[in-house]
Design a protein around this motif. Structure first.
Motif, mmCIF file in Angstrom:
data_model
loop_
_atom_site.group_PDB
_atom_site.id
_atom_site.type_symbol
_atom_site.label_atom_id
_atom_site.label_comp_id
_atom_site.label_asym_id
_atom_site.label_seq_id
_atom_site.Cartn_x
_atom_site.Cartn_y
_atom_site.Cartn_z
ATOM 1 N N ILE A 1 -2.942 7.501 -14.130
ATOM 2 C CA ILE A 1 -2.498 8.897 -14.251
ATOM 3 C C ILE A 1 -2.406 9.548 -12.869
ATOM 4 N N GLN A 2 -3.123 8.951 -11.897
ATOM 5 C CA GLN A 2 -3.088 9.517 -10.548
ATOM 6 C C GLN A 2 -1.885 9.022 -9.742
ATOM 7 N N TYR A 3 -1.161 8.080 -10.307
ATOM 8 C CA TYR A 3 -0.101 7.438 -9.541
ATOM 9 C C TYR A 3 1.157 8.298 -9.537
ATOM 10 N N ARG A 4 1.510 8.791 -8.365
ATOM 11 C CA ARG A 4 2.626 9.733 -8.248
ATOM 12 C C ARG A 4 3.954 8.966 -8.236
ATOM 13 N N THR A 5 4.415 8.637 -9.459
ATOM 14 C CA THR A 5 5.697 7.932 -9.549
ATOM 15 C C THR A 5 6.865 8.854 -9.207
ATOM 16 N N GLY A 6 6.573 10.152 -9.128
ATOM 17 C CA GLY A 6 7.623 11.125 -8.798
ATOM 18 C C GLY A 6 8.237 10.900 -7.419
ATOM 19 N N ASP A 7 7.481 10.245 -6.526
ATOM 20 C CA ASP A 7 8.066 10.072 -5.189
ATOM 21 C C ASP A 7 9.018 8.870 -5.096
ATOM 22 N N TRP A 8 9.310 8.234 -6.240
ATOM 23 C CA TRP A 8 10.362 7.212 -6.266
ATOM 24 C C TRP A 8 11.743 7.869 -6.397
ATOM 25 N N ARG A 9 11.743 9.161 -6.699
ATOM 26 C CA ARG A 9 12.930 9.840 -7.221
ATOM 27 C C ARG A 9 13.987 10.060 -6.140
ATOM 28 N N SER A 10 15.249 9.740 -6.473
ATOM 29 C CA SER A 10 16.331 10.136 -5.573
ATOM 30 C C SER A 10 17.224 11.198 -6.239
ATOM 31 N N GLN A 11 17.060 11.317 -7.572
ATOM 32 C CA GLN A 11 17.783 12.384 -8.286
ATOM 33 C C GLN A 11 16.789 13.139 -9.158
ATOM 34 N N LYS A 12 17.095 14.397 -9.451
ATOM 35 C CA LYS A 12 16.194 15.145 -10.329
ATOM 36 C C LYS A 12 16.998 15.854 -11.433
ATOM 37 N N PRO A 13 16.357 16.102 -12.569
ATOM 38 C CA PRO A 13 17.091 16.782 -13.654
ATOM 39 C C PRO A 13 17.172 18.296 -13.411
ATOM 40 N N GLU A 14 18.336 18.862 -13.727
ATOM 41 C CA GLU A 14 18.485 20.334 -13.749
ATOM 42 C C GLU A 14 18.907 20.736 -15.154
ATOM 43 N N TYR A 15 18.435 21.901 -15.583
ATOM 44 C CA TYR A 15 18.600 22.285 -16.993
ATOM 45 C C TYR A 15 19.425 23.560 -17.141
ATOM 46 N N ILE A 16 20.290 23.595 -18.162
ATOM 47 C CA ILE A 16 20.904 24.849 -18.603
ATOM 48 C C ILE A 16 20.407 25.049 -20.032
ATOM 49 N N PHE A 17 19.280 25.786 -20.136
ATOM 50 C CA PHE A 17 18.577 25.861 -21.417
ATOM 51 C C PHE A 17 19.316 26.681 -22.482
ATOM 52 N N ASP A 18 20.369 27.461 -22.089
ATOM 53 C CA ASP A 18 21.155 28.224 -23.063
ATOM 54 C C ASP A 18 21.651 27.341 -24.202
#
Lengths: 391, 97
Positions: free
Chosen positions: B26-43
Motif C-alpha cells: 500500500i506504500q508503493y507509489r505506483t503513481g510515479d509510473w504515470r505519463s498520462q493522467k485522467p481528466e474528468y467532465i463530471f457534467d
C-alpha cells in the motif's frame, strides 16, 4: 562410539544426512549423484529416517521444493550434479539471496556437450557466483564430516546460507572407503536443531521473494555480500569445533609439504590425494615441491591463499574445468586475482586436466609439475595447457 | 509509514529481504509510473462506476458528490477508465508534474 566401516561414499553421505536428522529431502536422481538420493529414499521408505521425501519431476522443482521447505523451518537436503545442477541454476541464486540454508551434495560431473556422465568441475564452476557457501572434499571421510559441518555452518543464525558440498563424481562418490559415520547422539551434541528466525507461519505472516525496484536492489546485494563474507568466521569456527569433538580438523586452504617449497601445485577435490603421492615422490628425489588445496571455494579465502603460496617461486594451478574462451581454468583466474596486488608473488602457471572423468595419475602430476617449472622459466605460447591432450 | 525507500541502507533490509509487514505494498507509489493522467467532465457522469470496476489498480473511489475519481498516489495512467466510460467523462492528458 561410531565404528569405522567400509562403505561407498555416496551411501555414507546418505547415512550421515539421516543421522543429522534431516526433515525434508527433495531431489531428482542424476548420475553420479543417484546413490545418495536412492539410499535416502530407502531410509525414509524403510522407516529408518523420519523425513519427508519429495520425489520431484526435475531439478528445478527439487531446489524450489527445498526453498519452500527451509522457509517453513525444516532442515533440508538435496543432491545433484552436472546437467541437474544447471537445471536448478536460477533457483540457486534465490536460495542464497533469500537466506535459505539448503544443504546440497554435488557429485561433480562434466556438462554436455559431448555428453559425459563422468567427473570434472564444470558443473560447480558454472554456479560459482550463485552466492552459496561452496566446499570441496577429497575423500569419503571428509565428505561425511563436511556434510555435518555444512548443516551447522549454513543454519547458524548469523549465516543462514545454503551450502554446497562438492565431491568428485565417480572418483569419490562411488569409492568404497573405510569411513567413520558419527552416531546420531554424537552429532546432536555438535549440531543444534534448526531454528529459522522468520519461518512461514500463519501466526506471523511474512512475504518472501518480493521484488526490489532499482532504489533498493543494490542495498540488497550489498547485504548479501556482507553476509557471505561474515560467514567466513563461522565456517572456521565450525571446523574448529568439529575438530575438537571428532578429532578431524579442516582448513579453508590445506597445505601439504609447503615448508621450504619453491614450486607449489594447487588442486581442488579428490585428485589432491593423487597429487600428494606425486609430491612425496618428488620430495624423495630432493625437489622442493609442495601442494596447496583449496577447500573453501566460496567465500574465497583470499588471505589464507596469499599466505599459503606467497613465498613460492612457481605456482602451478590445476583446474578440472575449462572456462572456454577465457583464462583457462576458473581456479587460476581466482588465484591470479588474489595475488595481483601483492608485491611478492609466485609465477603462476595454468593447467586444465581431468576433464570428463579422465584420470590424472601420480606420474601425471609429476609431469605437470616438471612441465610447469619449464613454462615458468621459458614461458609458453599458450595462456594455459590441457594436460594430456592429444594434438 | 516506514521511512522512504531511498533512505533505506543495506542494514535496514530484513534477512533475505523478507517483508515482515504484510500489506505494505500500500506504500508503493505506483503513481510515479504515470505519463498520462485522467481528466474528468463530471457534467456527463451517470455515476455507474464502470471505471472503478475496470481499474486494474483498484484505485478509483466514489467521492461525496457520487463521482468516481482515481487516487493519484496509485494511478498508473493506463487509460482503461477512459476507454470503458460509456459517457465519455474521462479523457487522458499528458502528465506534466
Amino acid at each position: 562410539m561410531a565404528k569405522r566401516v567400509g562403505i561407498e561414499t555416496s551411501l555414507a553421505i546418505s547415512e550421515v544426512v539421516a543421522a543429522c536428522d534431516v526433515d525434508v529431502v527433495a531431489a531428482y536422481p542424476i548420475t553420479p549423484q543417484t546413490h545418495i538420493v536412492e539410499h535416502l529414499a530407502d531410509l525414509v521408505a524403510n522407516g529408518k529416517l523420519d523425513a519427508e521425501y519429495i520425489p520431484v519431476e526435475s531439478e528445478h522443482s527439487a531446489m524450489s521444493a527445498c526453498l519452500g521447505s527451509v522457509a517453513a523451518g525444516a532442515r533440508t537436503f538435496t543432491a545433484s550434479a552436472g546437467q541437474g545442477l544447471e537445471l536448478m541454476h536460477e533457483v540457486l541464486f534465490v536460495a542464497s539471496a533469500m537466506r535459505l540454508p539448503v544443504i546440497m551434495a554435488v557429485t561433480n560431473r562434466a556438462v554436455s556437450s559431448p555428453l559425459s556422465v563422468w567427473g570434472d568441475h564444470s558443473d560447480v564452476m558454472a554456479t560459482r557466483d550463485v552466492g552459496w557457501i561452496q566446499l570441496f572434499v577429497e575423500n569419503g571421510q571428509e565428505a561425511v564430516d563436511n556434510t555435518i559441518c555444512a548443516f551447522k555452518m549454513g543454519e547458524a543464525k548469523n549465516v543462514l546460507l545454503p551450502v554446497m558440498v562438492n565431491l568428485d563424481g565417480f572418483h569419490l562418490s562411488h569409492m568404497i572407503e573405510p569411513i567413520t559415520i558419527p552416531e546420531r547422539e554424537e552429532i546432536s551434541r555438535f549440531l543444534p536443531p534448526f531454528d529459522y528466525p522468520l519461518p512461514l507461519h500463519p501466526d506471523k505472516p511474512v512475504a518472501m521473494g518480493d521484488f526490489a525496484p532499482p532504489v533498493i536492489f543494490s542495498e540488497a546485494k550489498w547485504a548479501q555480500e556482507i553476509n557471505i563474507r561474515d560467514s567466513y568466521e563461522t565456517i572456521i569456527q565450525t571446523w574448529q569445533e568439529f575438530g575438537q569433538q571428532f578429532g578431524r580438523y579442516y582448513q579453508p586452504v590445506e597445505k601439504y609439504c609447503t615448508e621450504g617449497a619453491e614450486t607449489l601445485l594447487l588442486t581442488m577435490g579428490s585428485f589432491s590425494e593423487t597429487a600428494m603421492t606425486a609430491i612425496d615422490n618428488l620430495r624423495e628425489q630432493g625437489q622442493k615441491v609442495g601442494l596447496v588445496r583449496i577447500r573453501l571455494w566460496r567465500p574465497f579465502p583470499f588471505e589464507e591463499l596469499r599466505k599459503a603460496v606467497g613465498s613460492a617461486k612457481t605456482l602451478i594451478v590445476f583446474d578440472r574445468a575449462i572456462s572456454v574462451g577465457g583464462p583457462g581454468g576458473p581456479v587460476v583466474s581466482e588465484v591470479k586475482a588474489a595475488l595481483y596486488n601483492e608485491p611478492q608473488k609466485p609465477n603462476v602457471v595454468s593447467f586444465v586436466g581431468g576433464l570428463g572423468g579422465r584420470d590424472v595419475t601420480r606420474e601425471g602430476f609429476e609431469e605437470i609439475i616438471t612441465r610447469g617449472q619449464e613454462i615458468a622459466e621459458q614461458g609458453s605460447p599458450n595462456e594455459f595447457e590441457i594436460y594430456g591432450v592429444r594434438e | 509509514m516506514v521511512k522512504p525507500e531511498n533512505e533505506f541502507t543495506w542494514r535496514d533490509i530484513e534477512i533475505g529481504a523478507i517483508v515482515t509487514t504484510p500489506g505494505n505494498a500500500i506504500q508503493y507509489r505506483t503513481g510515479d509510473w504515470r505519463s498520462q493522467k485522467p481528466e474528468y467532465i463530471f457534467d456527463r457522469c451517470i455515476k455507474c462506476g464502470v471505471c472503478a470496476i475496470y481499474c486494474p489498480e483498484g484505485c478509483i473511489n466514489q467521492n461525496e458528490e457520487g463521482h468516481f475519481v482515481a487516487d493519484m498516489y496509485y494511478c498508473k495512467g493506463c487509460g482503461i477508465c477512459a476507454t470503458e466510460c460509456p459517457v465519455y467523462v474521462i479523457s487522458m492528458v499528458e502528465e506534466v508534474e
